[in-house]
Design an enzyme around this catalytic site. Structure first.
Site, mmCIF file in Angstrom:
data_model
loop_
_atom_site.group_PDB
_atom_site.id
_atom_site.type_symbol
_atom_site.label_atom_id
_atom_site.label_comp_id
_atom_site.label_asym_id
_atom_site.label_seq_id
_atom_site.Cartn_x
_atom_site.Cartn_y
_atom_site.Cartn_z
ATOM 1 N N ASP A 130 107.390 21.734 167.479
ATOM 2 C CA ASP A 130 108.795 21.327 167.547
ATOM 3 C C ASP A 130 109.264 21.012 166.133
ATOM 4 O OD1 ASP A 130 111.244 19.708 168.168
ATOM 5 O OD2 ASP A 130 110.518 19.999 170.209
ATOM 6 N N LYS A 202 101.162 38.505 172.329
ATOM 7 C CA LYS A 202 100.556 39.847 172.286
ATOM 8 C C LYS A 202 99.136 39.752 171.718
ATOM 9 C CE LYS A 202 101.227 44.266 169.971
ATOM 10 N NZ LYS A 202 102.034 44.983 168.985
ATOM 11 N N TYR A 242 124.526 30.970 171.456
ATOM 12 C CA TYR A 242 123.533 30.585 172.470
ATOM 13 C C TYR A 242 123.425 31.667 173.541
ATOM 14 C CZ TYR A 242 121.314 27.484 175.971
ATOM 15 O OH TYR A 242 120.474 26.909 176.911
ATOM 16 N N THR A 272 120.553 21.182 184.150
ATOM 17 C CA THR A 272 119.495 20.252 184.561
ATOM 18 C C THR A 272 119.697 18.918 183.841
ATOM 19 O OG1 THR A 272 118.028 22.144 184.792
ATOM 20 C CG2 THR A 272 116.974 19.984 184.677
HETATM 21 P P1 NAD Z 1 116.604 19.930 174.004
HETATM 22 O O1 NAD Z 1 117.591 20.142 172.918
HETATM 23 O O2 NAD Z 1 116.380 18.555 174.514
HETATM 24 O O3 NAD Z 1 115.168 20.516 173.579
HETATM 25 C C1 NAD Z 1 114.992 21.613 172.728
HETATM 26 C C2 NAD Z 1 113.786 21.334 171.842
HETATM 27 O O4 NAD Z 1 113.564 22.456 170.966
HETATM 28 C C3 NAD Z 1 113.981 20.123 170.934
HETATM 29 O O5 NAD Z 1 112.832 19.320 170.934
HETATM 30 C C4 NAD Z 1 114.236 20.743 169.564
HETATM 31 O O6 NAD Z 1 113.896 19.865 168.500
HETATM 32 C C5 NAD Z 1 113.381 21.990 169.639
HETATM 33 N N1 NAD Z 1 113.810 23.042 168.719
HETATM 34 C C6 NAD Z 1 115.070 23.530 168.529
HETATM 35 N N2 NAD Z 1 115.047 24.504 167.612
HETATM 36 C C7 NAD Z 1 113.759 24.655 167.211
HETATM 37 C C8 NAD Z 1 113.101 25.489 166.274
HETATM 38 N N3 NAD Z 1 113.779 26.376 165.541
HETATM 39 N N4 NAD Z 1 111.753 25.348 166.119
HETATM 40 C C9 NAD Z 1 111.056 24.434 166.842
HETATM 41 N N5 NAD Z 1 111.628 23.619 167.741
HETATM 42 C C10 NAD Z 1 112.964 23.723 167.921
HETATM 43 O O7 NAD Z 1 117.042 20.904 175.188
HETATM 44 P P2 NAD Z 1 116.458 21.032 176.659
HETATM 45 O O8 NAD Z 1 117.536 20.692 177.609
HETATM 46 O O9 NAD Z 1 115.156 20.355 176.755
HETATM 47 O O10 NAD Z 1 116.259 22.613 176.762
HETATM 48 C C11 NAD Z 1 114.968 23.205 176.655
HETATM 49 C C12 NAD Z 1 115.070 24.696 176.918
HETATM 50 O O11 NAD Z 1 115.596 24.925 178.236
HETATM 51 C C13 NAD Z 1 115.970 25.470 175.945
HETATM 52 O O12 NAD Z 1 115.384 26.718 175.683
HETATM 53 C C14 NAD Z 1 117.252 25.653 176.733
HETATM 54 O O13 NAD Z 1 117.958 26.800 176.324
HETATM 55 C C15 NAD Z 1 116.721 25.797 178.156
HETATM 56 N N6 NAD Z 1 117.741 25.413 179.146
HETATM 57 C C16 NAD Z 1 118.004 24.098 179.407
HETATM 58 C C17 NAD Z 1 118.984 23.774 180.325
HETATM 59 C C18 NAD Z 1 119.296 22.341 180.667
HETATM 60 O O14 NAD Z 1 120.213 22.111 181.472
HETATM 61 N N7 NAD Z 1 118.607 21.364 180.156
HETATM 62 C C19 NAD Z 1 119.709 24.784 180.966
HETATM 63 C C20 NAD Z 1 119.435 26.108 180.649
HETATM 64 C C21 NAD Z 1 118.431 26.407 179.753
#
Ligand code: NAD
Ligand code: UDP
Length: 421
Positions: A130, A202, A242, A272
């Protein structure tokens, strides 16, 4: 520790005591109380004034606090003394043949930290990478130092080498203000991050799961949205970094699957919510709860007629683990079909916050709901068609929106009491 005397009931009125289930040879069931002890907890033990009392508190080791952070808050100097844990939360002792080496990118974020808790309690070896852009070390700090756990500060835009059996690729900011903060970086994370993690899959022959999103359907013209709907996305609008980022990440995923035989899973997650959601990330559930708890106006964007369907975090984690361990390589929607207009949802949150406050004996004035301009390209309606998840994963959401919201309100209340919100 926040508490409610009432049990959490599922959609059919049965008490929820565990989450997860055994599917496809992988048992993800764990006690809800164990998970709650990890997220419904204070960050530090208690407010104590004198150094003597603080030392005594740090030495105390009873069952209820033995794996909580032993950090002590010194009220007189407004400072915290951190100490290492005296004992880690118990994890299952799995035979090596069943123990998997699992990489979770974005594992310090909201969804990632709950996935990490579940996989750790189940006895697997978990590595989190992360860059802490939106996530925080504190979400997984209770595992740091555990022999089965590793936390690495790393940006997925750069390649990463590790040996692993499964990759959950979550790294990507998810809230509109966060992913629009640096649109170019969001696209780089989606494209290069996914490219790097697919390359890793892969080489290692690890199974790869990406958390895609309902945003791939854009502002949908089909309702509810099934997986074979191709979507309606503005490629140059403020959400495109996004939406298009996730669309191209899916394209890459299927490219590696077809060309290189990488074993892939694609989860399309719908809105979520749950504890550990960053209270200031601008998403609607966190905004509404924090506003109502602080007695501030609740901000509905537009006329509040746009709809969303809200899923509680434990249902999502159940769905992600089931998908990862299933044979399904097509995209699968994971979301809750209970749809609300945002205006209705604001009223629901206001009522639930008032109910929890009343249970706790707190008398608070009713907050106002105010209307603000609608953000550009905000989808007008969204509800998942989860027929595929039901058929191929035997999964469907168990948590009612009410039950999940009550728990989340208690989580934020606890954070406010300890002064970290
Ligand atoms: P969040 O922002 O709480 O978590 C994302 C995490 O990714 C964070 O810890 C952030 O520091 C890390 N991150 C971001 N860019 C990064 C990078 N370049 N390198 C390493 N780490 C990186 O968001 P979330 O709600 O926990 O979402 C997690 C995943 O689920 C995402 O891929 C998001 O697109 C997907 N998602 C979430 C929801 C939702 O409602 N929570 C809905 C659709 C999709
Ligand atoms: N929204 C709102 N008030 C807020 C935050 C969001 O009315 O304080 C609306 C937003 O315009 C959208 C819905 O709530 O219609 C869900 O927004 P969120 O940012 O949570 O997620 P997404 O738009 O990505 O589904």
């Amino acid at each position: 520790m926040p508490s409610s005397s009432e049990p959490s009931l599922d959609k059919s009125g049965k008490e929820i005591t565990t989450v997860g289930f055994a599917r496809f040879g992988f048992d993800s069931e764990v006690s809800l109380d164990v998970l709650r002890s990890l997220y419904l907890r204070a960050h530090y033990v208690k407010t104590v004034a004198s150094a003597d009392e603080a030392a005594k508190e740090a030495d105390r080791d009873d069952a209820s606090t033995s794996y909580l952070s032993k950090a002590i808050y010194h009220a007189d100097t407004k400072s915290i003394s951190y100490t290492t844990l005296s004992r880690f939360p118990p994890v299952k002792l799995l035979p090596p043949s069943q123990r998997k080496r699992i990489l979770v990118t974005g594992g310090a974020g909201f969804v990632g930290s709950h996935l990490v808790d579940r996989l750790m309690v189940l006895g697997h070896e978990v590595t989190v990478i992360d860059n802490f852009f939106t996530g925080s070390k504190t979400t997984v700090s209770h595992w740091v130092g555990h022999p089965n756990f590793e936390l690495v500060r790393h940006d997925v835009v750069e390649p990463f080498m590790i040996e692993c059996d499964q990759i959950y690729h979550l790294a990507c900011p998810a809230s509109p203000p966060h992913y629009q903060f640096n649109a170019v970086k969001t696209i780089k994370t989606s494209f290069m991050g996914t490219l790097n993690m697919l390359g890793l899959a892969k080489r290692t022959k690890a199974r790869f799961l990406i958390t895609s999103t309902s945003e791939v359907y854009g502002d949908p013209e089909v309702h509810p949205q099934p997986e074979d709907y191709w979507g309606h996305v503005n490629p140059i609008g403020p959400r495109a970094c996004y939406d298009e980022g996730k669309r191209v990440a899916e394209t890459l995923t299927y490219g590696f699957h077809r060309q290189d035989g990488v074993d892939v899973r694609v989860a399309r997650i719908f809105n979520t919510y749950g504890p550990r959601m960053n209270p200031f990330d601008g998403r609607v559930v966190s905004n509404f709860i924090v506003q109502a708890l602080r007695g501030e106006d609740m901000t509905v964007y537009g006329d509040g007629k746009q709809t969303r369907s809200f899923q509680y975090i434990h249902d999502l984690i159940d769905g992600l683990i089931a998908l990862m361990n299933s044979d399904e390589t097509r995209p699968v929607n994971i979301g809750n079909g209970d749809e609300f207009t945002i205006g209705e949802f604001a009223e629901l949150v206001r009522d639930i916050v008032a109910k929890v406050q009343k249970e706790d004996g707190v008398d608070v004035p009713r907050v106002n709901i105010v209307y603000k301009p609608m953000p550009t390209d905000d989808p007008q309606k969204r509800r998942p068609d989860t027929t595929r998840a039901k058929q191929v994963l035997d999964w469907q959401p168990r948590w009612t929106v009410q039950m999940g919201l009550e728990e989340m309100v208690r989580y934020y209340k606890a954070k406010m009491v300890e002064g970290s919100l």
